[in-house]
Design a protein around this motif. Structure first.
Motif, PDB file in Angstrom:
ATOM      1  N   CYS A 124       0.832  -1.214   0.000  1.00 41.40           N
ATOM      2  CA  CYS A 124       0.000   0.000   0.000  1.00 41.40           C
ATOM      3  C   CYS A 124       0.862   1.257   0.000  1.00 41.40           C
ATOM      4  O   CYS A 124       1.085   1.880   1.047  1.00 41.40           O
ATOM      5  CB  CYS A 124      -0.944  -0.031   1.188  1.00 41.40           C
ATOM      6  N   TYR A 131     -10.308   5.514   7.345  1.00 41.14           N
ATOM      7  CA  TYR A 131     -11.288   4.810   6.489  1.00 41.14           C
ATOM      8  C   TYR A 131     -12.074   3.853   7.377  1.00 41.14           C
ATOM      9  O   TYR A 131     -11.489   2.943   7.983  1.00 41.14           O
ATOM     10  CB  TYR A 131     -10.513   4.038   5.423  1.00 41.14           C
ATOM     11  N   LYS A 134     -10.652   3.570  10.879  1.00 48.90           N
ATOM     12  CA  LYS A 134      -9.284   3.041  11.061  1.00 48.90           C
ATOM     13  C   LYS A 134      -8.309   3.861  10.221  1.00 48.90           C
ATOM     14  O   LYS A 134      -8.677   4.393   9.168  1.00 48.90           O
ATOM     15  CB  LYS A 134      -9.188   1.584  10.568  1.00 48.90           C
ATOM     16  N   VAL A 136      -5.573   3.732   7.609  1.00 45.87           N
ATOM     17  CA  VAL A 136      -5.371   2.698   6.594  1.00 45.87           C
ATOM     18  C   VAL A 136      -4.467   3.230   5.477  1.00 45.87           C
ATOM     19  O   VAL A 136      -4.619   4.373   5.053  1.00 45.87           O
ATOM     20  CB  VAL A 136      -6.749   2.290   6.001  1.00 45.87           C
ATOM     21  N   PRO A 144      -6.583  -2.843   1.488  1.00 42.90           N
ATOM     22  CA  PRO A 144      -6.057  -1.735   2.285  1.00 42.90           C
ATOM     23  C   PRO A 144      -5.515  -2.263   3.612  1.00 42.90           C
ATOM     24  O   PRO A 144      -6.066  -3.205   4.181  1.00 42.90           O
ATOM     25  CB  PRO A 144      -7.272  -0.827   2.500  1.00 42.90           C
ATOM     26  N   ARG A 146      -4.372  -1.740   7.514  1.00 43.60           N
ATOM     27  CA  ARG A 146      -4.435  -0.940   8.746  1.00 43.60           C
ATOM     28  C   ARG A 146      -3.050  -0.875   9.377  1.00 43.60           C
ATOM     29  O   ARG A 146      -2.282  -1.833   9.307  1.00 43.60           O
ATOM     30  CB  ARG A 146      -5.397  -1.594   9.737  1.00 43.60           C
ATOM     31  N   LEU A 158      -7.713  -4.484   6.060  1.00 41.17           N
ATOM     32  CA  LEU A 158      -9.090  -4.117   6.362  1.00 41.17           C
ATOM     33  C   LEU A 158      -9.957  -4.856   5.338  1.00 41.17           C
ATOM     34  O   LEU A 158      -9.940  -4.529   4.157  1.00 41.17           O
ATOM     35  CB  LEU A 158      -9.278  -2.611   6.243  1.00 41.17           C
TER      36      LEU A 158
END
Ligand code: FE2
Length: 473
Positions: A124, A131, A134, A136, A144, A146, A158
């Motif tokens: 990522c 988001y 959280k 993220v 995605p 966390r 997530l």
């Protein structure tokens, strides 16, 4: 690695070392006393694994960066995002997951097999957002990640609900303040490919908003949101799901530029999920929508538009590391889309190169607005070398430029109780090529005057996006 002989090449060099314990930074100037919070960013930082190099700027292994502000002081910390893509690379010393333009090490048989046992990347390296309640980090897959904002420790994926299945999404979800939910879109590739518009509420609840069947899905790095509508703008860079499945080529290399398709606008009502309008315009490409809003005669949809998608090819790492000038530049462009489906018209809002655009999002996302900030190009052929402010009301352009300094995305942070749209600061990570360091730059967002800078311990590779999170540290 080849030596880098042009000034900004250091921005594409791997950063191997982490700074896990927050390091206090020396400040020149003064930070606003109200700046209490953190700037969290992500970006590609490691471009070599074993004896291979990732192909593209977008492919490098993600590192999280954190600038924390408290009582006029600032600290810096960084840590690799420890997802499956990173962990496998560390463990095996091989590129193990497919990225935007880089495939993992595998045999010809393995290339086909990989699709049936898909290992989507969780690297990522594109954006960080709050988001579904959280913090993220995002890339463009459905994974995605966390992470813990204070230590930057990776917490895990997530997960999306099964009903919201797909393979590709965006790192640029929108947040609707009044509905207290994010919107995003997903592409599900298959015999019958579909775009799925989805909502993720602050509590984490997920919901399907709309489904739009598509013959050849487009590469859309972001989308637009107004007060009542979501807008998918299909650029004519499209893929055949079958080709994606069997070609054995890295992800984006399966997409083709077919300008005869033009632009297709799908306007979807947020609350009913109804596709109310399908409209068309002449071809262009964009990574970034800037803002959109509802006017008397339809929607205004602003984006950083390129003539075509050649910018993607111009960002291959070998080109960037060789100092090959980037000739494709984006300009702030408004599309007027009448809601009765009449032809969309197009207007250039400012005749300058701009990328990594930001607005006063909290107050103006989806609504009429006046100011756009972004990274600009002062010297033709240079990499992003300045920060620009475009005043859409007076049609004026202001620029901050210092030779040898290469700024990234300027993140707008509103001053507490601000009355004016541009009352606040811009936070940008800037590469100082002479000092071989990056620095955190703080500008007054209204007049682009420098308020403060704080030198990081090393250069931070050029990267993409992040956000400011207010709160005590
Ligand atoms: Fe982006």
């Amino acid at each position: 690695m080849k030596s880098l002989t042009f000034p900004y090449g250091v921005g594409f060099r791997s950063l191997e070392s982490e700074t896990r314990a927050p390091a206090p930074l020396r400040i020149e100037g003064a930070l606003p006393a109200w700046l209490q919070g953190m700037l969290l960013r992500t970006g590609p930082a490691k471009f070599e694994v074993g004896d291979r190099t990732y192909n593209h700027w977008f492919d490098g292994l993600a590192m999280l960066h954190r600038f924390a502000f408290a009582k006029g002081a600032v600290t810096y910390a960084s840590r690799f995002l420890e997802g499956n893509a990173f962990n496998a690379a560390e463990r095996t010393d091989k590129i193990s997951y497919a990225e935007f333009t880089t495939d993992p090490c595998r045999t010809l048989f393995g290339r086909v097999a990989a699709w049936f046992d898909p290992k989507f990347t969780d690297n990522c390296c594109v954006n960080v957002m709050d988001y579904g309640g959280k913090i993220v980090a995002f890339t463009e897959t459905m994974l995605p990640m966390r992470f813990e904002p204070d230590t930057l420790a990776t917490l895990g994926v997530l997960a999306y609900d099964k009903a919201l299945s797909g393979q590709v999404s965006t790192a640029h979800a929108h947040y609707d303040v009044s509905r207290k939910r994010h919107y995003n879109y997903i592409v599900s590739f298959g015999h019958h490919s579909v775009y799925r518009l989805i909502a993720v509420s602050d509590s984490g609840a997920q919901e399907l908003v709309a489904e739009i069947p598509v013959d050849r899905p487009s590469y859309m790095h972001s989308f637009a949101m107004t007060e009542h509508n979501l807008v998918l703008v299909e650029f004519p860079i499209v893929v055949s799901a079958l080709e994606l499945k069997f070609s054995g080529k890295p992800f984006i290399q399966n997409y083709r530029w077919l300008p005869e398709r033009g632009l297709k606008f799908h306007i979807v009502e947020k609350d009913s999920g109804k596709v109310t309008t399908n409209a068309h315009s002449d071809p262009c490409f964009a990574f970034h929508h800037v803002n959109a809003y509802e006017g008397a005669n339809g929607l205004a949809i602003d984006m950083v538009a390129y003539d075509d998608a050649s910018i993607i090819d111009q960002l291959y790492l070998a080109r960037l590391r060789a100092g090959t000038p980037i000739t494709a530049t984006g300009t702030l462009t408004r599309f007027h889309a009448p809601l009765n489906g009449d032809a969309v018209t197009r207007e250039t809002l400012a005749p300058i190169a701009i990328e990594l655009p930001r607005i006063n999002y909290e107050a103006h996302a989806g609504r009429p607005y006046r100011y756009v900030w972004g990274a600009g190009i002062e010297t033709e052929g240079d990499f992003l070398d300045s920060i620009v402010k475009i005043d859409l009301g007076l049609r004026r352009i202001a620029r901050w430029y210092r030779k040898g300094l290469y700024p990234g995305e300027p993140v707008f942070v509103a001053a507490p109780g601000a009355m004016a749209e541009d009352e606040g600061v811009l936070l940008s990570i800037v590469l100082d090529v002479e000092k071989d360091r990056s620095l955190l730059l703080v500008l007054d967002a209204a007049n682009l005057q420098e308020l403060a800078r704080a030198e990081a311990p090393h250069p931070i590779p050029f990267h993409f996006h992040g956000n400011y999170f207010a709160g005590a540290n």
